[in-house]
Design a protein around this motif. Structure first.
Motif, PDB file in Angstrom:
ATOM      1  N   ALA A 151      35.340  40.206  45.037  1.00  0.00           N
ATOM      2  CA  ALA A 151      36.842  40.052  44.942  1.00  0.00           C
ATOM      3  C   ALA A 151      36.919  39.411  43.469  1.00  0.00           C
ATOM      4  O   ALA A 151      37.807  39.661  42.866  1.00  0.00           O
ATOM      5  CB  ALA A 151      37.155  38.728  45.760  1.00  0.00           C
ATOM      6  N   GLY A 155      39.227  41.461  41.105  1.00  0.00           N
ATOM      7  CA  GLY A 155      40.662  40.797  40.765  1.00  0.00           C
ATOM      8  C   GLY A 155      40.739  40.846  39.360  1.00  0.00           C
ATOM      9  O   GLY A 155      41.734  41.099  38.716  1.00  0.00           O
ATOM     10  N   TYR A 156      39.657  40.629  38.489  1.00  0.00           N
ATOM     11  CA  TYR A 156      39.763  40.619  37.021  1.00  0.00           C
ATOM     12  C   TYR A 156      40.215  42.084  36.438  1.00  0.00           C
ATOM     13  O   TYR A 156      41.067  42.276  35.721  1.00  0.00           O
ATOM     14  CB  TYR A 156      38.413  39.924  36.439  1.00  0.00           C
TER      15      TYR A 156
ATOM     16  N   GLN B 148      41.371  32.741  35.934  1.00  0.00           N
ATOM     17  CA  GLN B 148      40.098  32.747  36.777  1.00  0.00           C
ATOM     18  C   GLN B 148      40.529  32.618  38.370  1.00  0.00           C
ATOM     19  O   GLN B 148      40.200  33.362  39.377  1.00  0.00           O
ATOM     20  CB  GLN B 148      39.232  31.600  36.471  1.00  0.00           C
ATOM     21  N   TRP B 150      43.818  32.992  39.600  1.00  0.00           N
ATOM     22  CA  TRP B 150      44.584  34.156  39.563  1.00  0.00           C
ATOM     23  C   TRP B 150      43.635  35.212  40.054  1.00  0.00           C
ATOM     24  O   TRP B 150      44.062  36.117  41.278  1.00  0.00           O
ATOM     25  CB  TRP B 150      45.481  34.695  38.724  1.00  0.00           C
ATOM     26  N   ALA B 151      42.649  35.726  39.564  1.00  0.00           N
ATOM     27  CA  ALA B 151      41.714  36.858  39.726  1.00  0.00           C
ATOM     28  C   ALA B 151      41.056  36.624  40.982  1.00  0.00           C
ATOM     29  O   ALA B 151      41.121  37.347  41.821  1.00  0.00           O
ATOM     30  CB  ALA B 151      40.771  36.894  38.463  1.00  0.00           C
ATOM     31  N   LEU B 152      40.638  35.258  41.402  1.00  0.00           N
ATOM     32  CA  LEU B 152      39.920  35.467  42.539  1.00  0.00           C
ATOM     33  C   LEU B 152      40.978  35.471  43.730  1.00  0.00           C
ATOM     34  O   LEU B 152      40.539  36.175  44.675  1.00  0.00           O
ATOM     35  CB  LEU B 152      39.388  33.726  42.309  1.00  0.00           C
ATOM     36  N   HIS B 154      43.756  37.021  43.898  1.00  0.00           N
ATOM     37  CA  HIS B 154      44.471  38.359  43.884  1.00  0.00           C
ATOM     38  C   HIS B 154      43.171  39.323  44.458  1.00  0.00           C
ATOM     39  O   HIS B 154      43.577  40.356  45.192  1.00  0.00           O
ATOM     40  CB  HIS B 154      44.957  39.034  42.701  1.00  0.00           C
ATOM     41  N   GLY B 155      41.866  39.095  43.900  1.00  0.00           N
ATOM     42  CA  GLY B 155      40.868  39.991  44.345  1.00  0.00           C
ATOM     43  C   GLY B 155      40.743  39.954  45.887  1.00  0.00           C
ATOM     44  O   GLY B 155      40.625  40.659  46.450  1.00  0.00           O
ATOM     45  N   TYR B 156      40.683  38.683  46.457  1.00  0.00           N
ATOM     46  CA  TYR B 156      40.648  38.626  47.807  1.00  0.00           C
ATOM     47  C   TYR B 156      41.846  39.154  48.400  1.00  0.00           C
ATOM     48  O   TYR B 156      41.434  40.140  49.452  1.00  0.00           O
ATOM     49  CB  TYR B 156      40.471  37.185  48.056  1.00  0.00           C
ATOM     50  N   ALA B 172      39.357  35.305  59.449  1.00  0.00           N
ATOM     51  CA  ALA B 172      38.571  34.688  58.383  1.00  0.00           C
ATOM     52  C   ALA B 172      38.794  34.625  57.273  1.00  0.00           C
ATOM     53  O   ALA B 172      38.670  33.755  56.251  1.00  0.00           O
ATOM     54  CB  ALA B 172      37.115  35.153  58.524  1.00  0.00           C
ATOM     55  N   TRP B 173      39.743  35.552  56.806  1.00  0.00           N
ATOM     56  CA  TRP B 173      40.091  35.742  55.438  1.00  0.00           C
ATOM     57  C   TRP B 173      40.823  34.442  54.807  1.00  0.00           C
ATOM     58  O   TRP B 173      40.569  34.048  53.773  1.00  0.00           O
ATOM     59  CB  TRP B 173      41.149  36.974  55.214  1.00  0.00           C
ATOM     60  N   LEU B 176      38.368  31.985  53.878  1.00  0.00           N
ATOM     61  CA  LEU B 176      37.370  32.368  53.096  1.00  0.00           C
ATOM     62  C   LEU B 176      38.103  32.186  51.596  1.00  0.00           C
ATOM     63  O   LEU B 176      37.451  31.635  50.642  1.00  0.00           O
ATOM     64  CB  LEU B 176      37.090  33.900  53.222  1.00  0.00           C
ATOM     65  N   ALA B 180      37.072  29.320  48.729  1.00  0.00           N
ATOM     66  CA  ALA B 180      36.588  30.015  47.404  1.00  0.00           C
ATOM     67  C   ALA B 180      37.344  29.426  46.276  1.00  0.00           C
ATOM     68  O   ALA B 180      36.928  29.038  45.283  1.00  0.00           O
ATOM     69  CB  ALA B 180      36.407  31.606  47.197  1.00  0.00           C
ATOM     70  N   HIS B 184      36.136  26.937  43.268  1.00  0.00           N
ATOM     71  CA  HIS B 184      36.392  27.303  41.694  1.00  0.00           C
ATOM     72  C   HIS B 184      37.333  26.314  40.970  1.00  0.00           C
ATOM     73  O   HIS B 184      36.862  26.111  39.784  1.00  0.00           O
ATOM     74  CB  HIS B 184      36.877  28.605  41.659  1.00  0.00           C
TER      75      HIS B 184
END
Lengths: 194, 194
Positions: A151, A155-156, B148, B150-152, B154-156, B172-173, B176, B180, B184
């Motif tokens: 992720a 995400g990056y 950092q 935002w990427a985390l 959005h990545g999820y 679970a999302w 999670l 995370a 962070h």
DNA sequence: TAGCAGATCATAACACTGTTATCAAGTCTG
DNA sequence: CAGACTTGATAACAGTGTTATGATCTGCTA
């Protein structure tokens, strides 16, 4: 002729790498392959089939990237090397990367065969990551650790070519991603090494 | 008539929320608005203009979400509340979220006015995050910290509706992502609080 | 107020998309 | 050899975004 099927696939893959999903029309593929459009429906399942093939190709590249860890001194280095390769792949093969993450063609949904390859790629990443974790961990915990790293990296990569992040200099991204991923990986290792 | 323009926008927004970008054709919009297709070219810049309006609408919702921190006891809580709202928004308004992140219509590229709204959203997030960081930090460092998180997130969110992560249970999302993100954020705070 | 310019609208058409019905030619099997 | 099946092409259908051609309506100016 099995030759025609190969011709179509090559034409589609080339066209896709050159101009992305936007230039990938059924007529353009068949014209480039020197055939009529109908071959795409005889040998593939229409455009769905073409995109499926490219989707699978994309995830196979992902698997090769994250597993190219020949010279890794430790499991930790292997993970970092794999993620570094992943980032490079996303930059080098933008079309494929966009396709496997839902951009490209909104009407396309991967077939079960294609999604199976995607799941396998995730499993391989999980396997790679689990080598830095205690063996006693459950499969679920291992998957969640792998998902965290994925992720973060995705995400990056996804934000990198977004218009809202133009203030971040282009050259800075690689380092940003790798430091974030490294930090996160070390935190994961520390957390489970109690 | 300024009324027609409003009618078109409402029809487009409704249609978009109902059936996403796939159901959003020029003819469908005009039919729903009770007009002919030409109004979309008189009042907007064709389909580009419609998508621009929805793109801007999307990022405005993002800004409202991350800034709805009325009852936050601390800057840290405000950030976490904003990110939690962000996740909810992504789930509730899938169409808009997909549009502002490049899914939806591959032929669409946001206008400069639209990208400006996207940049402003990123600036607002940066402002929100910078409240938990030392004031002495440079703008660049603050932006990187916001990026950092935002990427985390959005990545999820992006991986959540990907076929390869079916092994992760749907319920679970949320946890999670929030754990995370919290981890962070605390790491960020600790790093800069030396 | 009269007349003209500009905005607003509808119809129909153009070029493109993916898909398929129809039919011809080739290939392989019983 | 005869029939079935696969492979090929042409042309058409329904859908897309866009626009050229007009008609009507609005609002400003002489």
């Amino acid at each position: 002729m099995v030759e025609s099927k190969a011709k179509i696939l090559i034409a589609a893959s080339d066209l896709f790498s050159e101009s992305g999903a936007s230039g990938l029309s059924v007529r353009a593929i068949s014209k480039r392959a020197g055939l009529s459009t109908i071959g795409i429906y005889n040998h593939f399942n229409g455009k769905q089939g073409i995109l499926d093939a490219l989707y699978i190709e994309g995830f196979q590249m992902v698997m090769r990237a994250i597993e190219a860890e020949d010279d890794a001194a430790s499991p930790r280095d292997a993970v970092l090397q794999g993620l570094s390769n992943y980032i490079d792949l996303a930059a080098r093969q933008r079309g494929h990367y966009q396709l496997i993450f839902g951009r490209g063609d909104p009407t396309y949904t991967p077939s079960s065969a294609a999604t199976a390859v995607g799941e396998e790629a995730f499993n391989r990443l999980t396997h790679l990551v689990s080598k830095v974790l205690p063996q006693a961990l459950s499969g679920r915990q291992k998957r969640e650790a792998a998902l965290q790293l994925w992720a973060l990296a995705h995400g990056y990569v996804s934000l990198q070519d977004h218009e809202a992040t133009e203030l971040i200099p282009n050259a800075a991204w690689r380092d940003l991603i790798m430091t974030a991923v490294t930090t996160h990986l070390d935190a994961l290792i520390a957390k489970h090494a109690i």
